[in-house]
Design a protein around this motif. Structure first.
Motif, short mmCIF file in Angstrom:
data_model
loop_
_atom_site.label_atom_id
_atom_site.label_comp_id
_atom_site.label_asym_id
_atom_site.label_seq_id
_atom_site.Cartn_x
_atom_site.Cartn_y
_atom_site.Cartn_z
N VAL A 236 15.81 -3.63 0.67
CA VAL A 236 15.27 -3.85 1.69
C VAL A 236 13.97 -4.99 1.39
CG1 VAL A 236 16.30 -3.03 3.42
CG2 VAL A 236 13.98 -2.09 1.79
N VAL A 237 13.01 -5.48 2.07
CA VAL A 237 11.98 -5.98 2.02
C VAL A 237 10.89 -5.46 2.71
CG1 VAL A 237 10.09 -8.14 1.66
CG2 VAL A 237 12.56 -8.50 1.10
N ARG A 238 9.86 -4.64 1.57
CA ARG A 238 9.31 -3.77 2.97
C ARG A 238 7.76 -3.90 2.15
NH1 ARG A 238 7.99 2.45 -0.04
NH2 ARG A 238 6.53 1.16 -1.51
N PHE A 239 6.62 -4.07 3.30
CA PHE A 239 5.86 -4.23 4.39
C PHE A 239 4.87 -3.53 4.49
CE2 PHE A 239 7.68 -8.29 4.45
CZ PHE A 239 7.01 -9.77 4.06
N SER A 240 3.68 -2.98 3.40
CA SER A 240 3.12 -1.77 3.66
C SER A 240 1.65 -2.24 3.98
CB SER A 240 2.95 -0.58 2.98
OG SER A 240 3.05 -1.28 1.56
N PHE A 241 0.95 -1.65 5.15
CA PHE A 241 -0.26 -1.70 5.40
C PHE A 241 -1.47 -1.51 5.20
CE2 PHE A 241 2.83 -3.78 8.22
CZ PHE A 241 2.89 -5.71 7.76
N SER A 242 -2.40 -1.76 4.74
CA SER A 242 -3.53 -0.72 5.24
C SER A 242 -4.42 -1.26 5.87
CB SER A 242 -4.27 -0.70 3.60
OG SER A 242 -5.53 -1.22 3.50
N HIS A 243 -5.87 -0.48 6.72
CA HIS A 243 -7.12 -0.97 7.05
C HIS A 243 -7.91 -1.50 6.60
CE1 HIS A 243 -8.58 2.25 4.91
NE2 HIS A 243 -8.11 3.12 5.00
N GLN A 244 -7.47 -1.71 5.68
CA GLN A 244 -7.88 -3.16 4.82
C GLN A 244 -7.45 -4.63 4.80
OE1 GLN A 244 -8.14 -1.82 0.89
NE2 GLN A 244 -9.86 -0.06 1.13
N HIS B 24 1.06 -1.10 0.04
CA HIS B 24 0.12 0.22 -0.36
C HIS B 24 0.74 0.90 -0.07
CE1 HIS B 24 -3.86 -2.04 0.64
NE2 HIS B 24 -2.81 -3.12 1.20
N ALA B 25 2.14 1.42 0.42
CA ALA B 25 2.67 2.64 0.51
C ALA B 25 3.26 2.39 -1.05
CB ALA B 25 4.23 2.35 0.90
N ALA B 26 3.23 1.80 -2.20
CA ALA B 26 3.53 2.01 -3.76
C ALA B 26 2.18 2.94 -4.15
CB ALA B 26 3.67 0.77 -4.39
N THR B 27 0.77 1.90 -3.81
CA THR B 27 -0.36 2.10 -4.57
C THR B 27 -1.50 1.59 -3.77
OG1 THR B 27 0.32 2.92 -6.65
CG2 THR B 27 -2.42 2.58 -5.95
N THR B 28 -2.47 1.82 -2.85
CA THR B 28 -3.46 1.72 -2.44
C THR B 28 -4.27 1.01 -3.68
OG1 THR B 28 -3.39 3.28 -0.59
CG2 THR B 28 -5.82 1.62 -0.81
N LEU B 29 -3.93 -0.52 -3.25
CA LEU B 29 -4.99 -1.20 -4.38
C LEU B 29 -6.93 -1.29 -3.91
CD1 LEU B 29 -4.02 -3.15 -7.06
CD2 LEU B 29 -4.57 -5.39 -5.53
N GLN B 30 -7.43 -2.13 -2.97
CA GLN B 30 -8.81 -1.97 -2.92
C GLN B 30 -9.12 -0.46 -2.15
OE1 GLN B 30 -6.55 -3.61 -0.65
NE2 GLN B 30 -6.45 -6.13 -1.71
N LYS B 31 -9.78 -0.32 -3.41
CA LYS B 31 -10.06 1.20 -3.37
C LYS B 31 -11.87 1.01 -2.63
CE LYS B 31 -7.27 2.81 -5.83
NZ LYS B 31 -5.70 3.48 -5.30
N PRO B 32 -12.94 2.30 -1.44
CA PRO B 32 -13.66 1.78 -1.52
C PRO B 32 -15.31 1.55 -2.89
CG PRO B 32 -12.71 3.95 -0.32
CD PRO B 32 -11.88 3.16 -1.19
#
Length: 378
Positions: free
Chosen positions: A350-358, A6-14
């Motif tokens: 590095v391997v980056r994990f970026s999280f969303s409320h989804q 998600h730090a690159a692009t949030t995939l799941q949009k409302p």
């Protein structure tokens, strides 16, 4: 598929985001270029999105918000439009190339640069901001949060330094807009640059900048504006001053819908959920043999965790996460070269994990299991 990029692009949009874009695509004309209903409808869409962003960022007026294609274009506009040869600028080693490369280009024209470093926990050495101020210092340009470590910048502290010395404060909010609360007036931010496709839940190709009232930014692009057509100079009043040509109305319709959705949900509530997932993942992998975590969970942060598996190439780990477990992450340098020099990860990345409320706790548990399994293979 489990999406942790998600730090690159949030995939799941409302759903309202896509619905607003499709409706605009079928009904909106060219804003500011006529008085018939399709063009007036487009103008209302654009204004409503400005209003939503002004509310989100606590801006003085919707006219303080000018649109751009992304944070990169916004940062180029702000940096190029406010700095001149002979000026000195303070930035940090946490910056993205969207800040660094415009600054490097200006350095070739006579702008002087200094960079605040980080300590052994990858936290900014805040005392250096004051130490680096010179008589000709014009601005501080700083990220809201590192896109590598996730560490959030202490903006109240930096703003205090800027105010003390009469400096402009330009903030790259690519990783924080929509993810962390931002009050531009309370913080004393002069320019805030943002992108639509990350925390703001909008589509790619949208973004912009907040500009403090009274601050004049020279435009990056000039041309058609829909007003003052016989003037040789581009209009100087905001937001027209920074918006040449036809705007991405369907994109801005989606961005406006995303921002309104955020305002309804509450940024603080969503951030609390994101940080719970971030902490869960961090705690789940930190004791795994061979896992190296970057930064500290104790620091205020965006929902990002970066790691490596011993000496394994980060791209190979990311490929394995996708091919064997269906987990999407980002590997490499993340367009932040100075941060990787500070971390000693220039070759490995590095391997980056970026999280969303989804995302969900179940997805986090799957990611922890995957990291543990890959670590045991090494």
């Amino acid at each position: 598929m489990i999406y942790f990029d998600h730090a690159a692009t949030t995939l799941q949009k409302p759903p309202v985001v896509g619905q607003a874009m499709l409706a605009a695509l079928q009904t909106a004309g060219n804003p500011g270029r006529g008085a018939h209903e399709p063009t007036l409808h487009a103008a209302r869409i654009v204004y409503d999105t400005r209003t939503a962003l002004a509310e989100l960022f606590h801006a003085e007026d919707p006219a303080c918000i000018a649109f751009a294609a992304n944070a990169t274009q916004a940062l180029n506009t702000a940096i190029g439009g406010l700095l001149s040869p002979g000026d000195h600028v303070i930035a940090t080693v946490c910056e993205h190339n969207s800040v660094l490369r415009p600054l490097y280009r200006l350095r070739e024209q006579g702008v002087q640069l200094s960079f605040v470093g980080v300590d052994d926990r990858a936290v900014l050495r805040y005392e250096q901001f004051e130490q680096l101020v010179r008589p000709n210092t014009r601005a501080i340009v700083v990220t809201g949060a590192s896109n590598v470590t996730g560490h959030a910048t202490d903006l109240p502290f930096v703003a205090q330094v800027a105010k003390k010395h009469g400096l402009l404060l330009i903030v790259d909010a690519a990783q924080t807009a929509g993810s962390l609360p931002i009050d531009v007036q309370a913080l004393g931010i002069d320019v805030l640059c943002f992108t639509g496709h990350k925390g703001l839940m909008g589509p790619q190709g949208t973004g912009g900048l907040y500009v403090r009232p009274g601050l004049r930014v020279a435009p990056l692009v000039v041309g058609g504006s829909g007003v003052h057509s016989f003037a040789e100079a581009h209009p100087a009043e905001m937001p027209t001053a920074l918006e040449a040509g036809t705007l991405n109305v369907p994109g801005l319709a989606g961005l406006g819908a995303g921002v309104r959705w955020l305002l309804e949900q509450g940024v603080e509530a969503l951030h609390t959920r994101e940080m719970a997932l971030t902490r869960s993942f961090w705690e789940g992998v930190r004791e795994v043999p061979g896992v190296v975590l970057y930064g500290t969970l104790a620091a205020p942060r965006a929902p990002i965790v970066s790691l490596n598996l011993a000496g394994e190439d980060s791209a190979r780990v990311a490929d394995a996460l996708w091919e064997e477990y269906g987990i999407c992450v980002r590997a490499g340098a993340h367009c932040a070269p100075q941060m990787h020099r500070a971390l000693g990860t220039v070759e490995q990345g590095v391997v980056r994990f970026s999280f969303s409320h989804q995302n969900t706790e179940a997805e986090v548990r799957c990611a922890v299991k995957a990291v543990r399994a890959l670590a045991l293979e090494e």
